[in-house]
Design an enzyme around this catalytic site. Structure first.
Site, mmCIF file in Angstrom:
data_model
loop_
_atom_site.group_PDB
_atom_site.id
_atom_site.type_symbol
_atom_site.label_atom_id
_atom_site.label_comp_id
_atom_site.label_asym_id
_atom_site.label_seq_id
_atom_site.Cartn_x
_atom_site.Cartn_y
_atom_site.Cartn_z
ATOM 1 N N HIS A 96 -5.240 -1.053 14.450
ATOM 2 C CA HIS A 96 -5.855 -2.221 13.918
ATOM 3 C C HIS A 96 -7.290 -2.502 14.164
ATOM 4 O O HIS A 96 -7.617 -1.944 15.511
ATOM 5 C CB HIS A 96 -5.049 -3.479 13.932
ATOM 6 C CG HIS A 96 -3.716 -3.415 13.260
ATOM 7 N ND1 HIS A 96 -2.570 -3.045 14.053
ATOM 8 C CD2 HIS A 96 -3.235 -3.525 12.088
ATOM 9 C CE1 HIS A 96 -1.667 -3.099 13.087
ATOM 10 N NE2 HIS A 96 -1.918 -3.273 11.974
ATOM 11 N N CYS A 150 -6.293 -2.155 19.895
ATOM 12 C CA CYS A 150 -5.142 -1.537 19.420
ATOM 13 C C CYS A 150 -5.451 -0.455 18.248
ATOM 14 O O CYS A 150 -6.321 -0.514 17.604
ATOM 15 C CB CYS A 150 -4.475 -2.680 18.352
ATOM 16 S SG CYS A 150 -2.968 -1.863 17.466
ATOM 17 N N HIS A 172 0.953 -1.281 -0.233
ATOM 18 C CA HIS A 172 0.159 0.016 0.004
ATOM 19 C C HIS A 172 0.852 1.144 0.018
ATOM 20 O O HIS A 172 2.191 1.063 0.127
ATOM 21 C CB HIS A 172 -1.015 0.029 1.159
ATOM 22 C CG HIS A 172 -0.523 -0.083 2.417
ATOM 23 N ND1 HIS A 172 0.198 0.790 2.783
ATOM 24 C CD2 HIS A 172 -0.653 -0.836 3.566
ATOM 25 C CE1 HIS A 172 0.670 0.723 4.091
ATOM 26 N NE2 HIS A 172 0.177 -0.466 4.723
ATOM 27 N N CYS A 191 -0.298 -6.221 14.267
ATOM 28 C CA CYS A 191 0.980 -5.651 14.740
ATOM 29 C C CYS A 191 1.853 -7.068 14.958
ATOM 30 O O CYS A 191 3.257 -6.794 15.065
ATOM 31 C CB CYS A 191 0.953 -4.836 15.927
ATOM 32 S SG CYS A 191 0.148 -3.332 16.199
ATOM 33 N N HIS A 194 3.964 1.409 2.339
ATOM 34 C CA HIS A 194 5.046 0.848 1.900
ATOM 35 C C HIS A 194 5.805 1.288 0.859
ATOM 36 O O HIS A 194 6.828 1.660 0.706
ATOM 37 C CB HIS A 194 4.687 -0.611 1.488
ATOM 38 C CG HIS A 194 4.069 -1.234 2.543
ATOM 39 N ND1 HIS A 194 2.734 -2.315 2.350
ATOM 40 C CD2 HIS A 194 4.053 -1.612 3.645
ATOM 41 C CE1 HIS A 194 2.353 -2.588 3.195
ATOM 42 N NE2 HIS A 194 3.036 -2.476 4.256
ATOM 43 N N CYS A 237 -1.915 -8.584 19.562
ATOM 44 C CA CYS A 237 -2.795 -7.993 18.119
ATOM 45 C C CYS A 237 -1.913 -8.487 17.280
ATOM 46 O O CYS A 237 -0.581 -8.476 16.931
ATOM 47 C CB CYS A 237 -2.389 -6.215 18.175
ATOM 48 S SG CYS A 237 -2.875 -5.811 16.562
ATOM 49 N N LYS A 294 -4.947 7.373 9.844
ATOM 50 C CA LYS A 294 -3.931 6.622 9.608
ATOM 51 C C LYS A 294 -4.272 5.530 8.279
ATOM 52 O O LYS A 294 -5.487 5.091 8.267
ATOM 53 C CB LYS A 294 -3.482 5.607 10.575
ATOM 54 C CG LYS A 294 -2.172 4.837 10.283
ATOM 55 C CD LYS A 294 -2.175 3.548 10.836
ATOM 56 C CE LYS A 294 -0.870 2.740 10.289
ATOM 57 N NZ LYS A 294 -1.009 1.427 10.606
ATOM 58 N N LYS A 353 -4.153 -1.239 5.776
ATOM 59 C CA LYS A 353 -5.125 -2.176 5.257
ATOM 60 C C LYS A 353 -6.120 -2.848 6.092
ATOM 61 O O LYS A 353 -7.402 -2.836 5.494
ATOM 62 C CB LYS A 353 -4.340 -3.610 4.961
ATOM 63 C CG LYS A 353 -3.252 -3.539 4.003
ATOM 64 C CD LYS A 353 -2.418 -4.762 3.824
ATOM 65 C CE LYS A 353 -1.366 -4.782 4.920
ATOM 66 N NZ LYS A 353 -0.126 -5.601 4.438
HETATM 67 N N1 MSP Z 1 6.959 -6.997 9.139
HETATM 68 C C1 MSP Z 1 7.073 -5.670 10.155
HETATM 69 C C2 MSP Z 1 8.408 -5.170 9.686
HETATM 70 C C3 MSP Z 1 9.568 -5.985 10.233
HETATM 71 S S1 MSP Z 1 10.914 -5.168 9.884
HETATM 72 C C4 MSP Z 1 11.985 -6.415 10.592
HETATM 73 C C5 MSP Z 1 6.070 -4.857 9.695
HETATM 74 N N2 MSP Z 1 5.417 -4.925 8.332
HETATM 75 S S2 MSP Z 1 4.479 -3.994 7.708
HETATM 76 O O1 MSP Z 1 3.899 -4.380 6.347
HETATM 77 O O2 MSP Z 1 3.363 -3.502 8.609
HETATM 78 O O3 MSP Z 1 5.001 -2.555 7.406
HETATM 79 C C6 MSP Z 1 5.495 -1.587 8.392
HETATM 80 C C7 MSP Z 1 6.230 -0.541 7.602
HETATM 81 O O4 MSP Z 1 5.280 0.058 6.492
HETATM 82 C C8 MSP Z 1 6.340 0.778 8.549
HETATM 83 O O5 MSP Z 1 7.709 0.786 9.056
HETATM 84 C C9 MSP Z 1 6.440 1.684 7.326
HETATM 85 O O6 MSP Z 1 7.693 1.777 6.697
HETATM 86 C C10 MSP Z 1 5.554 1.451 6.370
HETATM 87 N N3 MSP Z 1 4.150 1.905 6.651
HETATM 88 C C11 MSP Z 1 2.748 1.240 6.948
HETATM 89 N N4 MSP Z 1 1.872 2.000 7.136
HETATM 90 C C12 MSP Z 1 2.496 3.414 6.781
HETATM 91 C C13 MSP Z 1 1.719 4.603 6.578
HETATM 92 N N5 MSP Z 1 0.543 4.826 6.789
HETATM 93 N N6 MSP Z 1 2.478 5.591 6.350
HETATM 94 C C14 MSP Z 1 4.015 5.505 5.957
HETATM 95 N N7 MSP Z 1 4.574 4.417 6.107
HETATM 96 C C15 MSP Z 1 3.831 3.426 6.602
HETATM 97 O O7 MSP Z 1 5.697 -3.961 10.470
#
Ligand code: MSP
Length: 477
Positions: free
Chosen positions: A152, A149, A24, A135, A27, A132, A297, A300
């Site tokens: 989520h 949470c 998304h 997370c 990411h 959760c 925020k 997904k």
């Molecule tokens: N799998 C874990 C990370 C493990 S790293 C050893 C995780 N994954 S996640 O798919 O949830 O991705 C989290 C990351 O996605 C955040 O650290 C950030 O880089 C990015 N983002 C997720 N949502 C975001 C926003 N709404 N805005 C900006 N970046 C965000 O957590």
């Protein structure tokens, strides 16, 4: 005497994302942001290593695979192809695409866990509390808002009670705190460091590092009935990747990039695990804010996602990359909307840069002008030190602002000179000055919009300049 230039190693990582769904915008923002910074380091001559990847174990992935009627391995294999293709299509130049279901990673994660146990840092206990799955994290009462949470859906949190193994996190937190305070671990920006230091003043509970009832994971080497807690082995990927891909000289990482929700794991738990393993710690941790969609925020599970495909379809790859840069949530969260993206695209790219390039190339094509540029990326940065600072400090918004100023100043100069009214040498001089500025702007934008920058340079650095096609088509609402 031959001058020896020391080539620096620069190893940057993004988080490895849960591959239960397609990427998304959050990411996309972290990964493009990271790609721009790595490209910058490559251009200034550093020896770079760029890791992104997917976090493939744990309950969330297992449940999604089950819902899709697939075994987890087949599911993650398919998703990994999708994510990799995705980053390629956005011109992201990662060197490593890490997958935690890689057997080589499993082996290294197990070895590290054994090392931690042998150090005397693991004990058995019972975990009681809320978990959760969004997370993939145990939550203390303090972290919950109305019992749920804040990041989520409420159905993703539930009470758990299980026997598992704990890591003596509390043994290491005083040292981690000290290292954060004195900058041995450089946690930036300052606001995000403050949050962690303040949390480190509270009582620290040890960390559960294994799970009793999660079979989709890496088996704990000394107790086959348990798997390693997904976050623990996921963090280890940054290190295991350097061994797997024969890049050991790149450890410790120069910088981990991540969003604020992942701060505690990277700034406290990861250094503590590394200290227990007696491995060097990452030099810098860079934590950015979140993208919001009109104040909420984007995630997904909250269902308010602006799809990256919509952006790429509308603005193209480079347009999307630029918009990520212009909306970079550096210090604070950044609120976007579809309208916001349209406006910035029209103002900065269609009317700004695009219009300047067409206008100048059209006038130049009417004369017989040829052009050459002696500038390179480093020379331009030496001229615009605030832009260099912006890249060095990951403040891409400041780079965008400076580029906007340069475009405006070049347009204003043209309006003042009015080359369309001039003739001969005078006309040529005015146009050549504008072309020089355009070339500087495209060099600066090379890490951000690599294809566009190259197109512009190709269009102007040639024997006979011809009028270019519009680089960015203006959106009409
Ligand atoms: N799998 C874990 C990370 C493990 S790293 C050893 C995780 N994954 S996640 O798919 O949830 O991705 C989290 C990351 O996605 C955040 O650290 C950030 O880089 C990015 N983002 C997720 N949502 C975001 C926003 N709404 N805005 C900006 N970046 C965000 O957590």
């Amino acid at each position: 005497m031959v001058e020896l230039v020391k080539i620096m190693n620069f190893y940057l990582t993004t988080p490895i994302y849960y591959s239960n769904d397609a990427p998304h915008l959050g990411h996309l923002s972290t990964t493009i942001f990271a790609d721009i910074i790595v490209r910058y380091h490559r251009l200034i001559g550093d020896n770079t290593l760029f890791l992104t990847g997917v976090d493939e174990h744990g309950e969330k992935i297992a449940l999604t695979a089950e819902k899709a009627g697939k075994d987890p391995q087949t599911f993650v294999d398919e998703m990994a192809i999708r994510w990799q293709k995705y980053w390629k299509s956005l011109n992201v130049q990662n060197d490593i695409f890490m997958r935690t279901s890689d057997p080589r990673h499993k082996k290294i994660a197990q070895e590290l866990l054994v090392k931690i146990k042998e150090k005397g840092d693991i004990y058995q206990g019972v975990y009681k509390g809320m978990y959760c799955t969004g997370c993939e994290e145990f939550k203390s009462e303090r972290e919950l808002v109305n019992g749920t949470c804040p990041e989520h859906r409420p159905d993703q949190i539930s009470y758990r009670e299980e026997t598992n193994y704990f890591f003596k996190l509390s043994k290491y937190t005083p040292l981690v705190k000290k290292m954060l305070e004195d900058g041995q671990i450089d946690l930036i920006p300052a606001g995000k460091k403050k949050e962690i230091l303040s949390r480190l003043n509270d009582d620290i509970t040890d960390l559960s590092v294994s799970r009793e009832k999660v079979s989709w994971g890496i088996t704990l080497p000394w107790d086959k009935s348990q798997t390693i807690y997904v976050w623990v082995e996921a963090l280890m990927n940054y290190y295991s990747a350097t061994k797997i891909y024969d890049k050991e000289s790149f450890w410790p990482a120069s910088v981990h990039f991540l969003g604020k929700g992942n701060n505690w794991f990277h700034s406290v738990i990861w250094p503590a695990l590394l200290l227990s393993c007696e491995l060097p710690l990452p030099k810098r941790i860079f934590v950015h804010g979140y993208y919001n969609v009109e104040g909420v925020k984007m995630s997904k599970s909250l269902g308010n996602v602006i799809s990256p495909d919509d952006l790429v379809g509308k603005f193209g790859v480079d347009g999307t990359r630029y918009l990520m840069c212009a909306s970079e949530p550096y210090f604070e969260d950044f609120s976007v909307s579809k309208k916001w993206f349209d406006e910035v695209y029209n103002n900065d790219l269609a009317n700004g840069l695009g219009n300047l390039v067409s206008r100048v190339s059209k006038m130049a094509s009417e004369l017989n002008i040829s052009h050459k540029s002696d500038n390179d990326f480093n020379a331009v940065l030496e001229k615009y030190l605030d832009i260099k600072k912006g890249f060095e400090e990951y403040n891409l918004l400041s780079v965008v602002e400076k580029v906007r100023e340069l475009i405006t100043a070049t347009n204003e100069k043209l309006n003042k000179d009015e080359p369309w009214k001039l003739k001969g040498k005078e006309k040529e001089k005015s146009l050549k000055q504008a072309i020089d500025k355009i070339l500087e702007i495209s060099l600066i934008l090379t890490p951000v919009m690599p294809a566009t920058a190259k197109n512009i340079m190709d269009a102007f650095c040639r024997e006979k300049i011809t009028a270019t096609k519009p680089l960015f088509v203006r959106l009409v609402s």
